[in-house]
Design a protein around this motif. Sequence first.
Motif, PDB file in Angstrom:
ATOM      1  N   ASP A 167       0.835  -1.200   0.000  1.00  0.00           N
ATOM      2  CA  ASP A 167       0.000   0.000   0.000  1.00  0.00           C
ATOM      3  C   ASP A 167       0.868   1.248   0.000  1.00  0.00           C
ATOM      4  O   ASP A 167       1.788   1.378   0.796  1.00  0.00           O
ATOM      5  CB  ASP A 167      -0.922   0.029   1.225  1.00  0.00           C
ATOM      6  N   HIS A 168       0.569   2.112  -0.900  1.00  0.00           N
ATOM      7  CA  HIS A 168       1.251   3.394  -1.010  1.00  0.00           C
ATOM      8  C   HIS A 168       0.170   4.440  -1.204  1.00  0.00           C
ATOM      9  O   HIS A 168      -0.947   4.108  -1.598  1.00  0.00           O
ATOM     10  CB  HIS A 168       2.209   3.409  -2.211  1.00  0.00           C
ATOM     11  N   PRO A 169       0.503   5.686  -0.971  1.00  0.00           N
ATOM     12  CA  PRO A 169      -0.512   6.704  -1.265  1.00  0.00           C
ATOM     13  C   PRO A 169      -1.024   6.542  -2.696  1.00  0.00           C
ATOM     14  O   PRO A 169      -0.241   6.259  -3.610  1.00  0.00           O
ATOM     15  CB  PRO A 169       0.251   8.017  -1.085  1.00  0.00           C
ATOM     16  N   ALA A 170      -2.296   6.698  -2.873  1.00  0.00           N
ATOM     17  CA  ALA A 170      -2.913   6.493  -4.189  1.00  0.00           C
ATOM     18  C   ALA A 170      -2.283   7.368  -5.264  1.00  0.00           C
ATOM     19  O   ALA A 170      -2.207   6.982  -6.426  1.00  0.00           O
ATOM     20  CB  ALA A 170      -4.417   6.748  -4.113  1.00  0.00           C
ATOM     21  N   ASN A 171      -1.813   8.529  -4.870  1.00  0.00           N
ATOM     22  CA  ASN A 171      -1.237   9.455  -5.854  1.00  0.00           C
ATOM     23  C   ASN A 171       0.284   9.345  -5.948  1.00  0.00           C
ATOM     24  O   ASN A 171       0.933  10.196  -6.537  1.00  0.00           O
ATOM     25  CB  ASN A 171      -1.630  10.890  -5.499  1.00  0.00           C
ATOM     26  N   ALA A 172       0.875   8.273  -5.403  1.00  0.00           N
ATOM     27  CA  ALA A 172       2.331   8.111  -5.430  1.00  0.00           C
ATOM     28  C   ALA A 172       2.818   7.884  -6.852  1.00  0.00           C
ATOM     29  O   ALA A 172       2.269   7.066  -7.592  1.00  0.00           O
ATOM     30  CB  ALA A 172       2.759   6.939  -4.544  1.00  0.00           C
TER      31      ALA A 172
ATOM     32  N   ARG B 249       8.381   6.678  -8.944  1.00  0.00           N
ATOM     33  CA  ARG B 249       9.619   6.991  -8.215  1.00  0.00           C
ATOM     34  C   ARG B 249       9.381   6.959  -6.705  1.00  0.00           C
ATOM     35  O   ARG B 249      10.172   6.393  -5.956  1.00  0.00           O
ATOM     36  CB  ARG B 249      10.136   8.364  -8.642  1.00  0.00           C
ATOM     37  N   GLU B 250       8.291   7.564  -6.244  1.00  0.00           N
ATOM     38  CA  GLU B 250       7.984   7.561  -4.818  1.00  0.00           C
ATOM     39  C   GLU B 250       7.699   6.143  -4.330  1.00  0.00           C
ATOM     40  O   GLU B 250       8.148   5.732  -3.254  1.00  0.00           O
ATOM     41  CB  GLU B 250       6.786   8.464  -4.509  1.00  0.00           C
ATOM     42  N   ARG B 251       6.971   5.390  -5.126  1.00  0.00           N
ATOM     43  CA  ARG B 251       6.644   3.999  -4.766  1.00  0.00           C
ATOM     44  C   ARG B 251       7.924   3.192  -4.557  1.00  0.00           C
ATOM     45  O   ARG B 251       8.078   2.482  -3.564  1.00  0.00           O
ATOM     46  CB  ARG B 251       5.786   3.388  -5.876  1.00  0.00           C
ATOM     47  N   VAL B 252       8.881   3.321  -5.475  1.00  0.00           N
ATOM     48  CA  VAL B 252      10.136   2.581  -5.377  1.00  0.00           C
ATOM     49  C   VAL B 252      10.959   3.076  -4.191  1.00  0.00           C
ATOM     50  O   VAL B 252      11.529   2.269  -3.444  1.00  0.00           O
ATOM     51  CB  VAL B 252      10.937   2.678  -6.694  1.00  0.00           C
ATOM     52  N   ALA B 253      11.032   4.379  -3.991  1.00  0.00           N
ATOM     53  CA  ALA B 253      11.788   4.924  -2.853  1.00  0.00           C
ATOM     54  C   ALA B 253      11.211   4.420  -1.537  1.00  0.00           C
ATOM     55  O   ALA B 253      11.950   4.071  -0.608  1.00  0.00           O
ATOM     56  CB  ALA B 253      11.796   6.445  -2.899  1.00  0.00           C
ATOM     57  N   ARG B 254       9.901   4.356  -1.446  1.00  0.00           N
ATOM     58  CA  ARG B 254       9.255   3.856  -0.227  1.00  0.00           C
ATOM     59  C   ARG B 254       9.566   2.363  -0.023  1.00  0.00           C
ATOM     60  O   ARG B 254       9.850   1.934   1.095  1.00  0.00           O
ATOM     61  CB  ARG B 254       7.748   4.090  -0.295  1.00  0.00           C
ATOM     62  N   MET B 255       9.534   1.580  -1.089  1.00  0.00           N
ATOM     63  CA  MET B 255       9.840   0.147  -0.962  1.00  0.00           C
ATOM     64  C   MET B 255      11.292  -0.072  -0.566  1.00  0.00           C
ATOM     65  O   MET B 255      11.588  -0.893   0.312  1.00  0.00           O
ATOM     66  CB  MET B 255       9.509  -0.594  -2.255  1.00  0.00           C
ATOM     67  N   MET B 256      12.228   0.643  -1.206  1.00  0.00           N
ATOM     68  CA  MET B 256      13.639   0.468  -0.862  1.00  0.00           C
ATOM     69  C   MET B 256      13.893   0.902   0.586  1.00  0.00           C
ATOM     70  O   MET B 256      14.673   0.265   1.301  1.00  0.00           O
ATOM     71  CB  MET B 256      14.538   1.227  -1.834  1.00  0.00           C
TER      72      MET B 256
ATOM     73  N   ILE C 221      18.081   5.588  -6.729  1.00  0.00           N
ATOM     74  CA  ILE C 221      17.292   5.877  -7.930  1.00  0.00           C
ATOM     75  C   ILE C 221      18.128   6.841  -8.754  1.00  0.00           C
ATOM     76  O   ILE C 221      18.584   7.869  -8.243  1.00  0.00           O
ATOM     77  CB  ILE C 221      15.924   6.480  -7.570  1.00  0.00           C
ATOM     78  N   TYR C 222      18.333   6.497 -10.021  1.00  0.00           N
ATOM     79  CA  TYR C 222      19.218   7.305 -10.859  1.00  0.00           C
ATOM     80  C   TYR C 222      18.669   7.390 -12.282  1.00  0.00           C
ATOM     81  O   TYR C 222      17.809   6.606 -12.681  1.00  0.00           O
ATOM     82  CB  TYR C 222      20.640   6.726 -10.847  1.00  0.00           C
TER      83      TYR C 222
ATOM     84  N   ASP D  45       9.378  13.520   2.046  1.00  0.00           N
ATOM     85  CA  ASP D  45       9.101  13.543   0.613  1.00  0.00           C
ATOM     86  C   ASP D  45       9.916  12.421  -0.045  1.00  0.00           C
ATOM     87  O   ASP D  45      11.046  12.628  -0.483  1.00  0.00           O
ATOM     88  CB  ASP D  45       9.470  14.901   0.026  1.00  0.00           C
ATOM     89  N   PHE D  46       9.354  11.217  -0.074  1.00  0.00           N
ATOM     90  CA  PHE D  46      10.080  10.061  -0.599  1.00  0.00           C
ATOM     91  C   PHE D  46      10.410  10.218  -2.080  1.00  0.00           C
ATOM     92  O   PHE D  46      11.408   9.674  -2.551  1.00  0.00           O
ATOM     93  CB  PHE D  46       9.305   8.768  -0.329  1.00  0.00           C
ATOM     94  N   ALA D  47       9.617  10.970  -2.806  1.00  0.00           N
ATOM     95  CA  ALA D  47       9.893  11.176  -4.231  1.00  0.00           C
ATOM     96  C   ALA D  47      11.212  11.913  -4.450  1.00  0.00           C
ATOM     97  O   ALA D  47      11.824  11.795  -5.507  1.00  0.00           O
ATOM     98  CB  ALA D  47       8.746  11.926  -4.893  1.00  0.00           C
TER      99      ALA D  47
END
Length: 188
Positions: free
Chosen positions: A27-32, A35-42, A109-110, A86-88
């Motif tokens: 689960d991630h914010p619906a508007n993620a 890039r934000e989704r991956v940063a949150r998972m890592m 992330i690069y 701000d994970f993004a």
Amino acid sequence: MDSHFLRGMAEGIPKLVEADMALISPDHPANASPRERVARMMTHVLLRLWTRLVLETGQRLTMLPSQYLLGTYEGKMNWALNETVDFASITTVELGAEYGQKHALVGEIYSHKGGERARLMFTLEEEVRGKSVSVNYLVFDESVGSFRLDAAVEAIVPSLNSWFETVLTRADGPLWNFCKEKLECVGV
């Protein structure tokens, strides 16, 4: 420490880590953004690795940004990410230590050829021509849009016994040998 004892302790770590990672909520914010989704998972992966390694070894590890900035530990391997972060905008999350030479598992992330990619790599301090440099060994690399948590965790698992032994014994050799023998060196 007895090498049989160490091997026995280390052999259980991959299964514990896989179970820890299975608890990460997709689960991630619906508007993620991707890039934000991956940063949150890592971030979740490294927070859980930090917790598991500290609990099992009693050794001190460092996380950058700090684990206490990134989230709140709720017990039983559960972390709640800090929603004010701000994970993004996070490009790098790092978990490591220094027992003679510095080592870290880095989530990054690069940009590459116009696209965004996410990778996990071990960064090991090594002596090259009389100078200390950080040498990177690739664990996992995928486009941000295709990043899968299960694939990233699967890529980390083979290194866990060696990394655990390095942390437990505070000796660089096990992780350095694993990286040099099993992983691709991707630069300094």
